[in-house]
Design a protein around this motif. Structure first.
Motif, short mmCIF file in Angstrom:
data_model
loop_
_atom_site.label_atom_id
_atom_site.label_comp_id
_atom_site.label_asym_id
_atom_site.label_seq_id
_atom_site.Cartn_x
_atom_site.Cartn_y
_atom_site.Cartn_z
N GLU A 137 0.84 -1.19 0.00
CA GLU A 137 0.00 0.00 0.00
C GLU A 137 0.88 1.24 0.00
O GLU A 137 1.92 1.28 0.64
N ALA A 138 0.41 2.24 -0.73
CA ALA A 138 1.12 3.52 -0.80
C ALA A 138 0.40 4.53 0.09
O ALA A 138 -0.80 4.44 0.30
N ARG A 139 1.14 5.49 0.58
CA ARG A 139 0.53 6.50 1.46
C ARG A 139 -0.51 7.34 0.74
O ARG A 139 -1.38 7.91 1.37
N TRP A 140 -0.45 7.39 -0.59
CA TRP A 140 -1.43 8.15 -1.37
C TRP A 140 -2.67 7.33 -1.69
O TRP A 140 -3.55 7.78 -2.41
N GLY A 141 -2.75 6.11 -1.15
CA GLY A 141 -3.96 5.32 -1.27
C GLY A 141 -3.93 4.21 -2.31
O GLY A 141 -4.82 3.39 -2.36
N GLY A 142 -2.92 4.17 -3.13
CA GLY A 142 -2.82 3.13 -4.14
C GLY A 142 -2.06 1.92 -3.63
O GLY A 142 -1.80 1.77 -2.43
#
Length: 128
Positions: free
Chosen positions: A102-107
């Motif tokens: 998971e990425a901090r930007w939601g992806g």
């Protein structure tokens, strides 16, 4: 208009197998010393050419390694496809460069490389 991306590769047969069998890219042209793939409507073709021949064609020396200043990106519709594609790349001779997470930007994304070290980022914005 961008019509093709050409990669210089060390072993043309290995690279062709990686992209055709491993990632499922459709071969468009396959001649001695050159392979191209149709990546779908609206996408440029991906072409493979022997490394030394590509350098000679461009008029530059063939030596060089490390980050080449480029990566290629795939954007599937699900996290499962991200994981499946990375597994397929590894099974076909590629390597995991960055595990999918998971990425901090939601992806959700990860990186793999092909057998010649070209970087591929695979990203989805899907939450499941």
């Amino acid at each position: 208009m961008l019509s093709a991306i050409m990669l210089g590769v060390e072993d043309l047969d290995r690279a062709k197998t990686f992209y055709a069998d491993g990632l499922g890219f459709k071969i468009d042209k396959d001649t001695r010393g050159f392979v191209s793939f149709d990546l779908g409507e609206g996408s440029p073709q991906l072409a493979l050419y022997p490394w030394d021949a590509a350098a000679k064609d461009a008029g530059v020396p063939p030596e060089g390694s490390g980050f080449r200043g480029a990566s290629f990106h795939l954007n599937p519709d699900s996290r499962d496809v991200v994981d499946q594609t990375i597994r397929a790349a590894v099974a076909a001779g590629g390597s995991v460069v960055r595990e999918a997470a998971e990425a901090r930007w939601g992806g959700y994304f990860g990186y793999f490389s092909d057998p010649d070290g070209y970087l591929w980022k695979i990203t989805t914005y899907a939450t499941a």
